[in-house]
Design a protein around this motif. Structure first.
Motif, PDB file in Angstrom:
ATOM      1  N   ASN A 264      -0.698   3.765   5.318  1.00 47.71           N
ATOM      2  CA  ASN A 264       0.537   4.269   4.712  1.00 47.71           C
ATOM      3  C   ASN A 264       1.320   3.136   4.048  1.00 47.71           C
ATOM      4  OD1 ASN A 264       0.936   3.229   7.385  1.00 47.71           O
ATOM      5  ND2 ASN A 264       3.059   3.873   7.206  1.00 47.71           N
ATOM      6  N   HIS A 265       2.158   3.502   3.084  1.00 47.27           N
ATOM      7  CA  HIS A 265       2.964   2.505   2.375  1.00 47.27           C
ATOM      8  C   HIS A 265       4.409   2.975   2.274  1.00 47.27           C
ATOM      9  CE1 HIS A 265      -0.628   0.320   1.160  1.00 47.27           C
ATOM     10  NE2 HIS A 265      -1.171   1.512   0.989  1.00 47.27           N
ATOM     11  N   CYS A 319       6.321  -2.075  -1.819  1.00 47.27           N
ATOM     12  CA  CYS A 319       5.926  -1.626  -0.489  1.00 47.27           C
ATOM     13  C   CYS A 319       6.630  -2.514   0.522  1.00 47.27           C
ATOM     14  CB  CYS A 319       4.415  -1.719  -0.314  1.00 47.27           C
ATOM     15  SG  CYS A 319       3.919  -1.254   1.364  1.00 47.27           S
ATOM     16  N   LYS A 321       5.649  -3.129   3.608  1.00 48.11           N
ATOM     17  CA  LYS A 321       4.755  -3.898   4.484  1.00 48.11           C
ATOM     18  C   LYS A 321       4.565  -5.252   3.783  1.00 48.11           C
ATOM     19  CE  LYS A 321       2.265  -0.201   6.785  1.00 48.11           C
ATOM     20  NZ  LYS A 321       0.971   0.499   6.950  1.00 48.11           N
ATOM     21  N   HIS A 324       1.615  -6.435   1.928  1.00 45.51           N
ATOM     22  CA  HIS A 324       1.204  -5.670   0.745  1.00 45.51           C
ATOM     23  C   HIS A 324       1.901  -6.152  -0.520  1.00 45.51           C
ATOM     24  CE1 HIS A 324      -0.209  -2.080   3.437  1.00 45.51           C
ATOM     25  NE2 HIS A 324      -0.774  -3.225   3.741  1.00 45.51           N
ATOM     26  N   MET A 395       1.960  -5.048  -4.364  1.00 48.32           N
ATOM     27  CA  MET A 395       2.690  -3.809  -4.655  1.00 48.32           C
ATOM     28  C   MET A 395       4.174  -4.095  -4.895  1.00 48.32           C
ATOM     29  SD  MET A 395       1.004  -1.178  -1.942  1.00 48.32           S
ATOM     30  CE  MET A 395      -0.530  -0.304  -2.285  1.00 48.32           C
TER      31      MET A 395
HETATM   32 CU   LIG Z   1       1.939  -1.046   1.546  1.00 50.21          CU
END
Ligand SMILES: [Cu+2]
Length: 452
Positions: A264-265, A319, A321, A324, A395
């Motif tokens: 998931n993002h 994103c 995270k 990422h 991202m």
């Molecule tokens: Cu992500």
């Protein structure tokens, strides 16, 4: 201050749509011509000149597949094939995709349309196309062996169905998925409402979240990777070469985000709150739309959100995270924060003079380092902003809200000039006293004594 890529981008895209000129000459032939794209620039699709009016989506660093009308049916031609995709300036990936690119072109049509989609397989193995989220007859669903036999190399299959609802959908193979999706085969399918007054927006952006595992210095993704991907991409593109989302002040803006990665993002946008208005299941009624500043996009799902662009500026969208928003790196780098490597550095330099100690003060200095990298590899983080390295990759992009941008203009306006008094600055005067907790134990703030 536009670089070559930006000049080739918005506005100039018609020049890179190979063979679109011949599109009109194929009306009496069996197969519609397969349009090809040879550039990773964002291509802007003009509004339709006939039929139902809609505002075409803008696929960042992507394009929309042309169609032809054949006795009232909208005909598209997808070609599954090996492609070379420029993930960023200086990095080419050898992927599998559609019509010259990965991700594949966006398919756009209108609720109530009947579509006929020819799929030609130029891959070395079976493929199929599953139309994720669309409501259609089960034999058109694209699961190899279940819905129909695999499309063999060199063969063409036809999918034909009515678009009974509007919304945002995706397409991808349901054949040797682990390999074909790891190689970049995916795209988005937007069905516009037949009522042009239903939830209209001024700008409608499209992002497909995908991921690759490409070793530094190589070109082909590792297909067995399950979670340790090293390139986190939007439409098979990484920052700093993901185009910005250019917006005129006051515009109503929609961002549609699909996720065909393995995790998931949480997509976070700065400067605004927004409302979630659409999932793959359909539109969210106004009474049920909820406010967010980050929206988690689950695996195999899409979310769209909307906002009114009232706040001028350059706003990060990324994103959340943090791995990422990094480009390819080794996962076995040890943590050196707080380690004094001075003596070690001297020793190593005695036999490797160009050795650089890294990471003792965090990894932020990677952003301005110029290290020698293997061919076809770009740094872990290397975007430059008006105030230095942005220390991001993967991202990440920028929403650029400006005054006076014309409706069909998506050209990068450059960096935002913050007005006086609206930018953080270095303090050089005397420091005010500050409180500091130097106890290793938790300190409870004393409660004010209650009166009465
Ligand atoms: Cu992500």
């Amino acid at each position: 201050m536009l670089n070559r890529r930006q000049l080739l981008g918005a506005g100039a895209a018609g020049a890179t749509l190979v063979s679109s000129q011949a599109w009109g000459n194929t009306l009496n032939m069996g197969l519609p011509e397969a349009a090809q794209m040879d550039s990773a620039a964002t291509a802007i699709t003009p509004r339709p000149s006939s039929g139902v009016d809609y505002n075409p989506v803008v696929t960042l660093n992507g394009w929309t597949l042309p169609y032809r009308m054949n006795n009232g049916v909208k005909e598209f031609h997808l070609v599954a094939e090996p492609v070379e995709r420029e993930l960023a300036d200086g990095m080419i990936a050898h992927l599998w995709g559609y019509n010259g690119q990965s991700t594949g072109p966006t398919i756009e049509a209108v609720e109530g349309d009947r579509v006929r989609i020819y799929v030609t397989n130029k891959l070395p193995e079976n493929t199929s196309v599953h139309w994720h989220g669309l409501i259609l007859p089960s034999g058109m669903d694209g699961v190899v062996g279940l819905s129909h036999p695999g499309i063999k190399p060199g063969k063409t299959f036809v999918y034909e169905f009515d678009l009974i609802k509007s919304g945002t959908f995706m397409y991808h193979p349901h054949a040797d998925e682990m390999v074909q999706m790891a190689m970049g085969m995916m795209g988005m399918f937007v069905v516009h409402p037949k009522d042009p007054t239903f939830m209209p927006v001024d700008r409608d952006f499209l992002i497909m979240l995908n991921a690759f595992d490409i070793d530094p210095g190589t070109y082909v993704p590792r297909i067995m990777t399950m979670s340790d991907f090293n390139l986190w991409t939007w439409n098979s593109r990484i920052f700093p070469d993901i185009d910005p989302l250019v917006v005129n002040r006051g515009d109503k803006v929609r961002v549609r985000v699909g996720n065909l990665t393995m995790t998931n993002h949480p997509i976070h946008m700065h400067g605004y709150d927004f409302k979630v208005t659409c999932t793959d299941g359909g539109w969210v009624p106004e009474s049920a739309q909820w406010p967010e500043v980050s929206i988690d996009i689950p695996v195999g799902a899409m979310r769209a959100y909307e906002f009114t662009a009232d706040h001028l500026g350059d706003w990060a969208i990324h994103c959340h995270k943090s791995h990422h928003t990094m480009n390819a790196m080794g996962h076995d780098v040890p943590t050196f924060i707080g380690v004094n490597k001075e003596q070690l550095t001297k020793k190593i330099r005695s036999f490797q003079p160009d050795y650089m100690p890294m990471g003792t003060a965090g990894m932020g200095d990677m952003g301005e380092m110029t290290m020698e990298l293997p061919d076809n590899t770009i740094p872990m983080m290397n975007g430059w902003g008006p105030h230095g390295p942005i220390e991001m990759g993967g991202m990440f992009s920028v929403v650029k809200v400006r005054e006076g941008i014309e409706a069909d203009n998506y050209e990068d306006p450059g960096w935002y000039d913050n007005p006086p008094g609206e930018q953080a600055y270095e303090w050089t005067g005397e420091l005010p006293e500050f409180a500091s907790n130097d106890s290793p134990k938790t300190i409870l703030t004393p409660r004010p004594t209650q009166k009465g």
